[in-house]
Design an enzyme around this catalytic site. Structure first.
Site, short mmCIF file in Angstrom:
data_model
loop_
_atom_site.label_atom_id
_atom_site.label_comp_id
_atom_site.label_asym_id
_atom_site.label_seq_id
_atom_site.Cartn_x
_atom_site.Cartn_y
_atom_site.Cartn_z
CG HIS A 21 -3.60 2.05 6.30
ND1 HIS A 21 -3.02 2.53 7.70
CD2 HIS A 21 -3.10 1.18 6.03
CE1 HIS A 21 -1.75 1.95 7.30
NE2 HIS A 21 -1.50 1.50 5.88
CD GLU A 22 -3.90 0.04 2.28
OE1 GLU A 22 -3.42 0.91 1.77
OE2 GLU A 22 -3.63 -0.75 3.11
CG HIS A 25 -1.43 4.39 1.86
ND1 HIS A 25 -0.15 4.56 2.53
CD2 HIS A 25 -1.50 2.99 3.51
CE1 HIS A 25 0.46 3.89 3.72
NE2 HIS A 25 -0.42 2.73 3.82
#
Length: 454
Positions: A21-22, A25
């Site tokens: 997920h990170e 980003h």
């Protein structure tokens, strides 16, 4: 050891999904020219870190393992008075609204892409699944009323081919949510003199099942369960069966005159008869026999059950479902889409009260499932991670302030109005969003504790 195994399985799954997920980003922020100051796995105080790259981004592990974050150069969080002009251009809020949307959306999108890759890999590898062959059902069930009798193999539902039992369950869950009947294409053996196979189509009414029943064994309520092997005895151990003269390979036809349709029915009859004499009628090779046996009475989880100390094979017939790469990717994408839609439907029905809030689970239940699937095998564990990755993606896209979806809502309003939302509005929304999130966490924790206790 079991607790350690469960914790390890949970931490590996959670850590992997947080990193994915990170990284979404992080990568898109870098592509958009935004300076990334820190990439942290975990929340709270940093316990280990190293700096790498041209920007000397800090890669860190933090003390609280639930979550993670990417810290970018942001005027709302840092004093940029002494910042060099070339770095100011890389500050997050100075980017166009479309770039900010891309950076924020990249986390959930990374979770969806990761799920697609996991499913695609599993579909290419081949997943062992029970064949969707039906067990005989009771006359009062919806399956019997639809014309099914047991022994049929389901080949398609609503025109979509199915190859495994999990696909049958998935299709029926969608029909229950949409409140529509299910059309089964089934195949059965022609027991007439011509032999061969019979093809038939039946329509199964789902009126007796509501969306709230999906958390239980709703398929059994409909009369749908997996066919089991015949009641052929396996290994005979020291106990009532051996003393009565039963032998490995004996086929049990009926007990006390009641027909035994399969091995599971025999097990159920014996378990329900502690200390009661049973007359078993069966075949040993070409010869019939009748043998009386009295099951021992044993206590299991506070319940008295019968046992005759004999192994009875119960595993259903299995099939390996595998696909070529492009088909596997397409199926992975479809599975991810269907699961996301199903999750949103369930959330919507929870909000309007059509589905119980007991379905909300927290880290304790997720850890338990992680441990259980890891014990079953790598295929089950990776499937579990794929489903959790989808859930993480969907939940982060909900329009709740403090989540990615809340920020996307702000940027959508900015596009519509031509100006950013006010700081005052943002502060109030953040507090409200934090309250909603804390409430959901408390509900999840309560449900976890109730499941552990009961």
């Amino acid at each position: 050891m079991n607790l350690l195994h469960t914790l390890l399985a949970f931490m590996v799954a959670l850590g992997t999904l947080v990193v994915v997920h990170e990284l979404g980003h992080y990568w898109v922020a870098r592509l958009c020219g935004v300076k990334v100051l820190r990439f942290s796995v975990g929340m709270g105080r940093v316990i280990w870190s190293r700096r790498f790259g041209r920007d000397q981004t800090e890669w860190a592990l933090s003390i609280l393992p639930l979550g993670g974050y990417v810290k970018m150069l942001d005027a709302r969080e840092q004093d940029l008075g002494d910042m060099a002009p070339e770095d100011l251009k890389r500050e997050f809020t100075r980017q166009s609204v479309w770039r900010r949307i891309a950076i924020v959306a990249a986390g959930p999108v990374a979770n969806f892409l990761f799920a697609i890759l996991l499913f695609a890999g599993l579909f290419m590898h081949g997943i062992p699944e029970p064949v969707p062959k039906l067990r005989a059902m009771a006359e009062q069930t919806a399956a019997y009323q639809a014309g099914l009798r047991g022994g049929e193999t389901i080949t398609a539902i609503n025109g979509e081919a199915v190859h495994a039992w999990s696909e049958v369950r998935w299709q029926l869950m969608q029909n229950v949510l949409e409140k529509t009947p299910a059309r089964f294409d089934v195949e059965s053996v022609n027991r007439g003199p011509s032999g061969g196979k019979l093809l038939n189509t039946v329509t199964l009414s789902l009126d007796g099942v509501s969306s709230q029943d999906l958390e239980g064994d709703f398929m059994t309520r409909l009369g749908l369960s997996l066919a089991r092997p015949p009641a052929i005895l396996g290994k005979i151990m020291e106990g009532p069966a051996m003393q009565a003269g039963l032998q490995k390979g004996d086929l049990i036809l009926d007990v006390n005159g009641a027909t035994v349709r399969d091995g599971l029915a025999l097990v159920e009859l014996v378990r329900a008869s502690p200390g009661k004499p049973l007359t078993l009628h069966g075949m040993r090779g070409q010869s019939e026999f009748r043998i009386a046996v009295t099951p021992d009475a044993l206590t299991d989880n506070g319940q008295t059950i019968g046992r005759i100390k004999v192994e009875v094979p119960l595993a259903p017939a299995m099939v390996i479902v595998s696909d070529p790469p492009w088909t596997a990717i397409a199926k992975g994408a479809q599975k991810t889409w269907d699961t996301s839609v199903m999750t949103l439907k369930m959330i919507g029905k929870m909000i309007v009260g059509q589905v119980s809030w007991k379905n909300i689970t927290g880290p304790i239940t997720i850890a338990d499932y992680a441990g259980q699937t890891a014990k079953v095998g790598l295929v089950s564990y990776l499937s579990f991670i794929a489903f959790i990755s989808i859930s993480l993606g969907v939940m982060n896209l909900l329009p709740i302030p403090v989540l990615d979806g809340g920020h996307l809502l702000y940027y959508s309003l900015e596009i519509l109005t031509g100006r950013p939302v006010s700081e005052r509005f943002g502060e109030i929304a953040q507090r409200a969003g934090l309250g909603i999130l804390m409430t959901l966490m408390l509900v999840a924790a309560f449900n976890d504790i109730v499941r552990l206790m009961f």
